[in-house]
Design an enzyme around this catalytic site. Structure first.
Site, PDB file in Angstrom:
ATOM      1  N   PHE A 113      70.990 -23.491  -8.404  1.00 22.15           N
ATOM      2  CA  PHE A 113      70.553 -22.899  -7.041  1.00 22.15           C
ATOM      3  C   PHE A 113      70.968 -24.229  -6.056  1.00 22.15           C
ATOM      4  CE2 PHE A 113      67.777 -21.795  -3.400  1.00 22.15           C
ATOM      5  CZ  PHE A 113      68.442 -20.246  -3.126  1.00 22.15           C
ATOM      6  N   TYR A 150      57.957 -14.680  -4.911  1.00 21.52           N
ATOM      7  CA  TYR A 150      58.388 -13.575  -4.164  1.00 21.52           C
ATOM      8  C   TYR A 150      59.738 -12.700  -4.564  1.00 21.52           C
ATOM      9  CZ  TYR A 150      61.654 -17.458  -2.487  1.00 21.52           C
ATOM     10  OH  TYR A 150      62.466 -18.519  -2.625  1.00 21.52           O
ATOM     11  N   LYS A 151      60.226 -13.177  -5.681  1.00 21.26           N
ATOM     12  CA  LYS A 151      61.144 -12.178  -6.286  1.00 21.26           C
ATOM     13  C   LYS A 151      60.571 -11.190  -7.225  1.00 21.26           C
ATOM     14  CE  LYS A 151      64.238 -16.252  -6.424  1.00 21.26           C
ATOM     15  NZ  LYS A 151      65.232 -15.763  -4.965  1.00 21.26           N
ATOM     16  N   ARG A 208      75.022  -8.807  -6.740  1.00 19.60           N
ATOM     17  CA  ARG A 208      73.846  -8.913  -8.108  1.00 19.60           C
ATOM     18  C   ARG A 208      73.088  -7.578  -7.735  1.00 19.60           C
ATOM     19  NH1 ARG A 208      70.832 -14.201  -7.131  1.00 19.60           N
ATOM     20  NH2 ARG A 208      69.853 -13.068  -5.142  1.00 19.60           N
TER      21      ARG A 208
END
Length: 425
Positions: A137, A247-248, A399
């Protein structure tokens, strides 16, 4: 283990959902609405999880105590704010497979990564390099490059990036271990994701840690796409540290607090260099306001400031659900959900879609990364119009991640049926 046998029929899908022991957890969430007002098929939990029903109640409770008590809420609130973060410690420890001493909820992911590298990236003339995924990332890539520069090294020389073999989308596990062994004596830190954000590939944390430690390297992992997705065992796997966001898959809300793991063997190592702050100081003497830092044992000793209570409250609502469901049961359902999606995608017209995520369930979590024939952005918009929410990542990947806490087999079925309609036009 015998792989599940799937079918592509309404009756089969409805049967799977009817038999799903985790099905009641779907009702514990507030679902994003489609244009028609019906719940959308939400497959973007790998980017931002949806809201637990109790999040508003828990945040509102702290708002009311702030209104009612002011500063006294720190000690006299229904859930006093001074130790509030401790309400989440045992829960998050179970999510990541750690001991409570080894974890703390604090800050955000990239902040925590920098704080960890202060302690665990200690370059020397002979051993100054950092080994990462080439496709890590971007924030991780910026962080390790800036740490190398901070210590006086050129990132072009200090950063080793692992790339897939030519013509392949993902790293071969044996190539990762071979690279660690080959470069190990010049590597100060092996810093990798647990699941790659773009490809969805999951890495063998235990094997990487074992090989890296044998070479004398420190080891850290970014669990942004692993926490709440994979069944982790950080304590037993033995990395020096790990960091994650919430938060995912953890459904803590936009910009929610992250977390830190520091292995027990470092729990009482005050000599480790670190950036110090008063919230990491011994709780028994914290309010004596002394001039000398006395770190708490374990991960709490890396805290800097008192945490934001409202964010903790929202995250607590989700972690309670993880605790009830258990990561073992969630992972079992996740493998079936993702396997069902894979099965249905393989039945689409030849050449329409390529799954770039590994086929081996041990090398992936919930996410499948998909490359489509044609213009993916146009397809993404069409899916959105049909009430199906995924996301796009450059250069050409859509995704899709069915989250086992709130997604159903029918969600997966509807998603692939919409793709089929597009493919047959």
């Amino acid at each position: 283990m015998t792989p599940p046998v799937y079918e592509s029929s309404d009756a089969f899908v409805l049967g799977l959902d009817a038999q799903d022991p985790l099905r009641p957890f779907r009702d514990e969430f507030l679902h994003v609405a489609s244009a028609s007002g019906a719940p959308a098929v939400y497959l973007a939990g790998n980017s931002l999880g949806i809201q637990p029903r109790k999040a508003r109640k828990y945040v509102q409770m702290e708002m009311e105590d702030w209104e009612r008590l002011g500063v006294e809420g720190h000690v006299h609130g229904r859930h006093p704010w001074l130790p509030y973060h401790e309400l989440l410690t045992d829960q998050v420890a179970r999510v990541v497979g750690a001991q409570p001493l080894e974890v703390v909820v604090m800050n955000t992911l990239s902040v925590n990564l920098h704080l960890m590298m202060v302690s665990f990236y200690r370059p020397t003339r002979e051993r100054f390099k950092i080994l990462i995924e080439g496709g890590a990332f971007p924030s991780d890539q910026y962080a390790v490059a800036s740490q190398a520069r901070f210590h006086g090294y050129d990132p072009k020389e200090a950063i080793i990036r692992l790339e897939p073999r030519e013509g392949e989308d993902t790293l071969r596990p044996e190539d990762i271990l071979e690279a660690v062994e080959r470069h190990g004596k010049e590597v100060a830190l092996v810093m990798m994701g647990s699941v790659n954000y773009l490809t969805g590939q999951a890495f063998d944390l235990r094997a990487i840690t074992r090989v890296a430690h044998a070479q004398g390297c420190k080891v850290g992992f970014d669990l942004a796409h692993g926490a709440g997705n994979l069944k982790l065992s950080l304590h037993d796997d033995g990395p020096d540290f790990a960091v994650w966001c919430s938060y995912k898959y953890l459904n803590g809300g936009p910009g929610s607090l992250g977390g830190v793991f520091v292995h027990e063997r470092h729990a009482r190592s005050p000599e480790l260099p670190r950036f110090e702050g008063w919230w990491g100081h011994n709780k028994a003497t914290r309010f004596e306001m002394g001039p000398t830092f006395d770190p708490l044992p374990g991960a709490e000793g890396w805290q800097l400031s008192n945490p934001p209570i409202f964010q903790l409250a929202a995250l607590r609502a989700s972690l309670e659900l993880f605790d009830k469901a258990t990561m073992e049961a969630l992972r079992a359902k996740s493998e079936k959900l993702t396997g069902f999606m894979e099965f249905l995608l393989d039945r689409l017209p030849a050449g329409f879609v390529t799954i770039t995520t590994p086929r081996d369930p041990k090398q992936r979590g919930a996410q499948l990364s998909l490359r489509f024939k044609g213009e993916p952005r146009r397809l993404l918009q069409r899916l959105s119009t049909a009430g199906i929410i995924c996301d796009f990542r450059e250069p050409d990947i859509i995704r899709a991640a069915p989250a086992p806490l709130y997604n159903t087999y029918l969600d997966v079925f509807r998603f692939v049926k919409a793709l089929e309609a597009h493919a047959l036009e």
